[in-house]
Motif scaffolding. Structure first.
Motif, PDB file in Angstrom:
ATOM      1  N   ARG A 187      58.626  40.152  45.744  1.00 30.17           N
ATOM      2  CA  ARG A 187      57.558  39.938  44.766  1.00 30.17           C
ATOM      3  C   ARG A 187      56.811  41.248  44.510  1.00 30.17           C
ATOM      4  N   VAL A 188      56.508  41.503  43.253  1.00 22.80           N
ATOM      5  CA  VAL A 188      55.754  42.695  42.872  1.00 22.80           C
ATOM      6  C   VAL A 188      54.269  42.371  42.904  1.00 22.80           C
ATOM      7  N   LEU A 189      53.474  43.270  43.481  1.00 26.11           N
ATOM      8  CA  LEU A 189      52.024  43.145  43.508  1.00 26.11           C
ATOM      9  C   LEU A 189      51.422  44.397  42.880  1.00 26.11           C
ATOM     10  N   VAL A 190      50.431  44.212  42.026  1.00 27.69           N
ATOM     11  CA  VAL A 190      49.752  45.321  41.378  1.00 27.69           C
ATOM     12  C   VAL A 190      48.266  45.233  41.701  1.00 27.69           C
ATOM     13  N   GLY A 191      47.724  46.279  42.278  1.00 29.20           N
ATOM     14  CA  GLY A 191      46.290  46.365  42.514  1.00 29.20           C
ATOM     15  C   GLY A 191      45.643  47.143  41.385  1.00 29.20           C
ATOM     16  N   TYR A 192      44.725  46.518  40.675  1.00 28.32           N
ATOM     17  CA  TYR A 192      44.088  47.190  39.539  1.00 28.32           C
ATOM     18  C   TYR A 192      42.618  46.824  39.493  1.00 28.32           C
ATOM     19  N   ALA A 193      41.878  47.495  38.624  1.00 30.79           N
ATOM     20  CA  ALA A 193      40.459  47.209  38.418  1.00 30.79           C
ATOM     21  C   ALA A 193      40.282  46.644  37.017  1.00 30.79           C
ATOM     22  N   ASP A 194      39.447  45.633  36.899  1.00 25.70           N
ATOM     23  CA  ASP A 194      39.190  44.960  35.625  1.00 25.70           C
ATOM     24  C   ASP A 194      37.877  45.490  35.046  1.00 25.70           C
ATOM     25  N   GLY A 195      37.970  46.132  33.879  1.00 23.54           N
ATOM     26  CA  GLY A 195      36.775  46.689  33.260  1.00 23.54           C
ATOM     27  C   GLY A 195      36.134  45.804  32.217  1.00 23.54           C
ATOM     28  N   CYS A 196      36.792  44.682  31.897  1.00 16.85           N
ATOM     29  CA  CYS A 196      36.314  43.785  30.831  1.00 16.85           C
ATOM     30  C   CYS A 196      36.085  42.412  31.429  1.00 16.85           C
ATOM     31  N   VAL A 197      34.827  42.074  31.706  1.00 16.10           N
ATOM     32  CA  VAL A 197      34.492  40.789  32.326  1.00 16.10           C
ATOM     33  C   VAL A 197      33.394  40.113  31.497  1.00 16.10           C
ATOM     34  N   GLY A 198      33.130  38.856  31.801  1.00 20.29           N
ATOM     35  CA  GLY A 198      32.082  38.123  31.097  1.00 20.29           C
ATOM     36  C   GLY A 198      32.409  37.960  29.623  1.00 20.29           C
ATOM     37  N   ALA A 199      31.418  38.207  28.764  1.00 18.08           N
ATOM     38  CA  ALA A 199      31.591  38.014  27.328  1.00 18.08           C
ATOM     39  C   ALA A 199      32.631  38.953  26.738  1.00 18.08           C
ATOM     40  N   CYS A 200      32.936  40.046  27.412  1.00 22.64           N
ATOM     41  CA  CYS A 200      33.953  40.982  26.924  1.00 22.64           C
ATOM     42  C   CYS A 200      35.312  40.299  26.789  1.00 22.64           C
ATOM     43  N   VAL A 201      35.598  39.353  27.664  1.00 19.80           N
ATOM     44  CA  VAL A 201      36.913  38.703  27.668  1.00 19.80           C
ATOM     45  C   VAL A 201      37.202  38.024  26.336  1.00 19.80           C
ATOM     46  N   THR A 202      36.200  37.418  25.748  1.00 18.69           N
ATOM     47  CA  THR A 202      36.395  36.655  24.513  1.00 18.69           C
ATOM     48  C   THR A 202      36.041  37.446  23.259  1.00 18.69           C
ATOM     49  N   GLY A 203      35.876  38.763  23.389  1.00 15.90           N
ATOM     50  CA  GLY A 203      35.670  39.588  22.205  1.00 15.90           C
ATOM     51  C   GLY A 203      34.392  40.372  22.186  1.00 15.90           C
ATOM     52  N   GLY A 204      33.551  40.224  23.173  1.00 16.49           N
ATOM     53  CA  GLY A 204      32.314  40.993  23.228  1.00 16.49           C
ATOM     54  C   GLY A 204      32.566  42.447  23.584  1.00 16.49           C
ATOM     55  N   ALA A 205      31.503  43.212  23.620  1.00 18.82           N
ATOM     56  CA  ALA A 205      31.619  44.632  23.949  1.00 18.82           C
ATOM     57  C   ALA A 205      32.126  44.811  25.374  1.00 18.82           C
ATOM     58  N   ASN A 206      32.819  45.920  25.584  1.00 18.80           N
ATOM     59  CA  ASN A 206      33.331  46.176  26.926  1.00 18.80           C
ATOM     60  C   ASN A 206      32.177  46.342  27.915  1.00 18.80           C
ATOM     61  N   THR A 207      32.346  45.770  29.089  1.00 18.63           N
ATOM     62  CA  THR A 207      31.298  45.821  30.110  1.00 18.63           C
ATOM     63  C   THR A 207      31.414  47.042  31.007  1.00 18.63           C
ATOM     64  N   PHE A 208      32.533  47.754  30.923  1.00 17.07           N
ATOM     65  CA  PHE A 208      32.771  48.942  31.736  1.00 17.07           C
ATOM     66  C   PHE A 208      32.576  48.647  33.222  1.00 17.07           C
ATOM     67  N   ALA A 209      33.059  47.479  33.616  1.00 17.88           N
ATOM     68  CA  ALA A 209      33.047  47.098  35.022  1.00 17.88           C
ATOM     69  C   ALA A 209      34.228  47.768  35.726  1.00 17.88           C
ATOM     70  N   SER A 210      34.376  47.505  37.002  1.00 21.07           N
ATOM     71  CA  SER A 210      35.555  47.955  37.762  1.00 21.07           C
ATOM     72  C   SER A 210      35.742  46.986  38.931  1.00 21.07           C
ATOM     73  N   ASP A 211      36.026  45.733  38.583  1.00 21.61           N
ATOM     74  CA  ASP A 211      36.141  44.668  39.573  1.00 21.61           C
ATOM     75  C   ASP A 211      37.567  44.580  40.115  1.00 21.61           C
ATOM     76  N   ALA A 212      37.698  44.393  41.420  1.00 19.28           N
ATOM     77  CA  ALA A 212      39.009  44.368  42.065  1.00 19.28           C
ATOM     78  C   ALA A 212      39.825  43.166  41.605  1.00 19.28           C
ATOM     79  N   ARG A 213      41.124  43.403  41.375  1.00 21.30           N
ATOM     80  CA  ARG A 213      42.071  42.355  41.024  1.00 21.30           C
ATOM     81  C   ARG A 213      43.428  42.683  41.643  1.00 21.30           C
ATOM     82  N   ILE A 214      44.198  41.624  41.921  1.00 26.04           N
ATOM     83  CA  ILE A 214      45.600  41.765  42.320  1.00 26.04           C
ATOM     84  C   ILE A 214      46.429  40.852  41.437  1.00 26.04           C
ATOM     85  N   ALA A 215      47.428  41.425  40.779  1.00 28.82           N
ATOM     86  CA  ALA A 215      48.421  40.631  40.060  1.00 28.82           C
ATOM     87  C   ALA A 215      49.630  40.496  40.976  1.00 28.82           C
ATOM     88  N   ARG A 216      50.045  39.252  41.231  1.00 30.63           N
ATOM     89  CA  ARG A 216      51.150  38.999  42.172  1.00 30.63           C
ATOM     90  C   ARG A 216      52.206  38.150  41.480  1.00 30.63           C
TER      91      ARG A 216
END
Length: 571
Positions: A530-559
């Protein structure tokens, strides 16, 4: 074909020329030149010729024509050679290009005072003849031959079904400063180790629940929780040992664990006289022919590499990463740019440090003697890019190279001889219209299987500049190959949850707000492929549905959740 009106015009001009004072007959000067991927242009002058030629040269040795011998060498990949002859006003030459066997390959005849051009696409190496046929030639002409590397064609569509991925996040409020994360997996336990900033996490996955879940435990070591200029984590998947490094000047604060963060052991941190920036840690089996060999019960070599502005350095550890020896240069600034990607080690002990710009091409510094000496090996047909490239190494030593080209696209190439030659150079994002990528991360498994993760956008233009208003939407993509890079199937891992809006700035500390994701991300593979990718999510909250980018850096793993992995035994 010579038209009657052109012939008449040329005769009239030729009659006028006969009234002029005779000029000396010149020939091409110099008489020969060469173009190649490393020396892309050659120039010469020629003419005038006293005699007029009302027919074509017809062969590469007609003495009434100027004949320039053009060598084309060191050719590979997809490229063109454009030959241009520029006469002076009213002068008239036709251009003919002959192949190494004397065959006519191209002609150009545009009339007095007009540049003549012939383009050869992917001509084989050899000596060609560029002939200038003078119709009216009172003065010298200028000529050039220029070799240009062309983007490789997109790969053929893959017949393999697209894999799917699950996204795993830590509890709310945890790991919110996760720019440039690293990820590793202990093959024996399946536990993932993830670092970003000053935090190190042990991540365990529960696959038998109604909804697959993950459990994040902060296992940060005391020494690597104090200060950082760059965080790096490396897990040696065969031994299970994980190293965490926090850059600190010409070394780092480093600790390692053999029990997934329950206990930690200190390290000296880096090599003697190591570089000051962009460190990377890696390890693997030793090369049997290397003078340096492991001296303790730990069976693998460990490497610490970093850049030192004008060059880059690597140091080897023969005691499992507890101490490191003298750092040695792996390339100079004349060979490659200072910044480099992450060090990887082949099963046979060959060590690779990839670089995004080695004389205008992507390449890697390679060591076959456990880090004592290094050579730079380029990927012909590639072009320098903005992101650090990445290598993934299969179980038989096949090397997969993933990079962002000068056009911003996602390219992959494959080598079966430690980077001496490369095949299957392809744009793996073309099928989805991806125009710009950031943070290449390549991993491999079986000899014919690899996965190439990257952040990508279909927006063209300068998407890696620093413009918070730029209309780009970024997603996480992973391209898989199951036939040695002949074809790739590329999937959008986050189709409904953008990773960033606007640009992802790749200009380092000169960037403003759009450098929230920093410089790279990580990818790995577990024991079942299985491939795992560790990345940071910069678009959270209202950004997800089209709002301005939040410039976050929240931890995520895609597995990886379904589809073929990187080990066929677990299909």
């Amino acid at each position: 074909m010579i038209h009657i009106d052109r012939v008449v015009a040329r005769i009239l001009v030729a009659v006028a020329v006969l009234a002029l004072i005779a000029l000396p007959a010149w020939s091409a000067s110099p008489g020969a030149g060469t173009v190649s991927s490393s020396s892309t242009q050659t120039s010469w002058t020629g003419g005038p010729k006293l005699q007029s030629v009302l027919t074509v040269c017809g062969n590469p040795n007609n003495a009434k024509c100027d004949n320039f011998r053009l060598g084309i060498s060191d050719t590979s990949g997809n490229y063109k050679v454009e030959i241009t002859l520029t006469p002076q006003l009213l002068d008239d030459y036709d251009l003919e290009v002959f192949g190494p066997g004397g065959q006519l390959l191209g002609t150009s005849g545009n009339g007095p005072g007009t540049a003549e051009k012939v383009t050869l696409t992917n001509p084989p190496a050899g000596v060609y003849t560029v002939s200038a046929a003078p119709y009216v030639a009172t003065r010298a002409y200028n000529a050039t031959a220029k070799l240009t590397v062309l983007p490789p064609p997109p790969p053929p569509p893959s017949s393999d079904p697209a894999p799917t991925y699950g996204i795993y996040a830590p509890p709310a409020g945890v790991a919110t400063g996760a720019g440039e994360p690293s990820i590793g997996v202990d093959e024996a336990t399946g536990v993932a180790m993830y670092v970003a900033g000053l935090e190190t996490f042990r991540v365990e996955f529960q696959d038998d629940a109604d909804e697959p879940t993950s459990f994040w435990t902060d296992v940060s070591a005391p020494l690597t929780s104090l200060i950082t200029l760059d965080p790096i984590l490396f897990t040696d998947q065969q031994t299970g040992r994980t190293f965490v490094s926090q850059l600190l000047g010409t070394t780092s604060l480093m600790e390692y664990t053999d029990d997934n963060g329950i206990s930690w052991s200190p390290s000296t941190g880096g090599g003697i006289v190591s570089g000051v920036d962009h460190q990377t840690v890696g390890g693997g089996p030793p090369s049997p022919g290397g003078l340096l060999q492991p001296l303790t019960s730990y069976p693998h070599m460990v490497y610490y590499c970093s850049q030192d502005i004008a060059l880059a350095m690597c140091a080897a550890s023969v005691d499992g990463g507890t101490t490191f020896g003298l750092a040695v240069p792996i390339y100079t600034l004349n060979q490659c740019g200072g910044l480099h990607g992450h060090v990887k080690v082949s099963p046979d002990g060959t060590v690779y440090v990839p670089n995004k710009n080695c004389g205008g091409e992507q390449g890697a510094a390679v060591s076959a003697d456990n880090g004592l000496t290094w050579s730079v090996r380029k990927v012909p047909g590639s072009s320098a890019g903005s992101s650090d490239p990445s290598v993934g190494i299969a179980t038989d030593g096949t090397v997969y190279f993933g990079f962002s080209g000068a056009d911003g696209h996602a390219y992959a190439a494959v080598s079966h001889d430690e980077g001496q030659t490369w095949t299957n150079l392809q744009d793996v994002g073309a099928s989805l219209g991806i125009q710009n990528i950031a943070f290449p991360a390549m991993v491999a498994g079986d000899p014919d299987r690899a996965a190439f993760a990257f952040l990508g956008t279909t927006a063209g233009g300068d998407a890696t500049g620093d413009d918070p208003t730029f209309p780009a939407v970024w997603h996480l993509y992973v391209a898989h190959t199951y036939n040695g890079g002949a074809s790739w199937v590329t999937v959008d891992v986050t189709p409904t949850d953008p990773v960033q809006r606007s640009t992802i700035c790749m200009s380092g500390t000169t960037c403003g707000t759009t450098r929230n994701l920093l410089d790279f991300m990580g990818a790995t593979v577990d024991a079942e492929g299985r491939v795992l990718v560790g990345y940071a999510d910069g678009c959270v909250g209202a950004c997800v549905t089209g709002g301005a980018n939040t410039f976050a850096s929240d931890a995520r793993i895609a597995r990886q959740a379904s589809g073929k992995g990187l080990y066929a035994a677990f299909d």
